[in-house]
Design a protein around this motif. Structure first.
Motif, PDB file in Angstrom:
ATOM      1  N   UNK A   1       0.821  -1.208   0.000  1.00  0.00           N
ATOM      2  CA  UNK A   1       0.000   0.000   0.000  1.00  0.00           C
ATOM      3  C   UNK A   1       0.862   1.268   0.000  1.00  0.00           C
ATOM      4  N   UNK A   2       1.904   1.286   0.815  1.00  0.00           N
ATOM      5  CA  UNK A   2       2.797   2.456   0.880  1.00  0.00           C
ATOM      6  C   UNK A   2       3.559   2.632  -0.438  1.00  0.00           C
ATOM      7  N   UNK A   3       3.947   1.520  -1.056  1.00  0.00           N
ATOM      8  CA  UNK A   3       4.651   1.591  -2.339  1.00  0.00           C
ATOM      9  C   UNK A   3       3.734   2.160  -3.417  1.00  0.00           C
ATOM     10  N   UNK A   4       2.514   1.661  -3.478  1.00  0.00           N
ATOM     11  CA  UNK A   4       1.567   2.149  -4.480  1.00  0.00           C
ATOM     12  C   UNK A   4       1.269   3.626  -4.283  1.00  0.00           C
ATOM     13  N   UNK A   5       1.312   4.083  -3.040  1.00  0.00           N
ATOM     14  CA  UNK A   5       1.049   5.490  -2.732  1.00  0.00           C
ATOM     15  C   UNK A   5       2.283   6.362  -2.962  1.00  0.00           C
ATOM     16  N   UNK A   6       3.415   5.749  -3.316  1.00  0.00           N
ATOM     17  CA  UNK A   6       4.634   6.507  -3.579  1.00  0.00           C
ATOM     18  C   UNK A   6       5.402   6.943  -2.346  1.00  0.00           C
ATOM     19  N   UNK A   7       5.137   6.295  -1.221  1.00  0.00           N
ATOM     20  CA  UNK A   7       5.808   6.682   0.026  1.00  0.00           C
ATOM     21  C   UNK A   7       7.004   5.793   0.359  1.00  0.00           C
ATOM     22  N   UNK A   8       7.302   4.833  -0.472  1.00  0.00           N
ATOM     23  CA  UNK A   8       8.453   3.949  -0.239  1.00  0.00           C
ATOM     24  C   UNK A   8       9.384   4.055  -1.409  1.00  0.00           C
TER      25      UNK A   8
END
Length: 71
Positions: free
Chosen positions: A64-71
């Protein structure tokens, strides 16, 4: 006190290549999500190399964090 890290039994792992892995041999990731209480991740170009594993909830949050661009 000595710490011992247990190696998970991956003999039943059903590895699936990430949809975004390219056919040219670039960044290739495989994930096994069929193991009880564990999600395992490996580099498909080096399947016998050390891998990463985490509980399913941590994996879900990572995705979820990757898809949101936070990782």
């Amino acid at each position: 006190m000595e710490s011992h890290q247990l190696t998970p039994d991956l003999s039943a792992a059903e590895w699936r290549k990430a949809r975004r892995s390219g056919s040219e041999g670039g960044n290739c990731v495989e994930v096994a999500r069929n193991l009880p209480g564990l999600v395992a991740v490996r580099d498909s170009k080096h399947p016998t190399a050390p891998l990463s594993s985490s509980p399913p909830e941590e994996w879900r949050l990572f995705v979820l964090e990757t898809k949101a661009g936070r990782v």
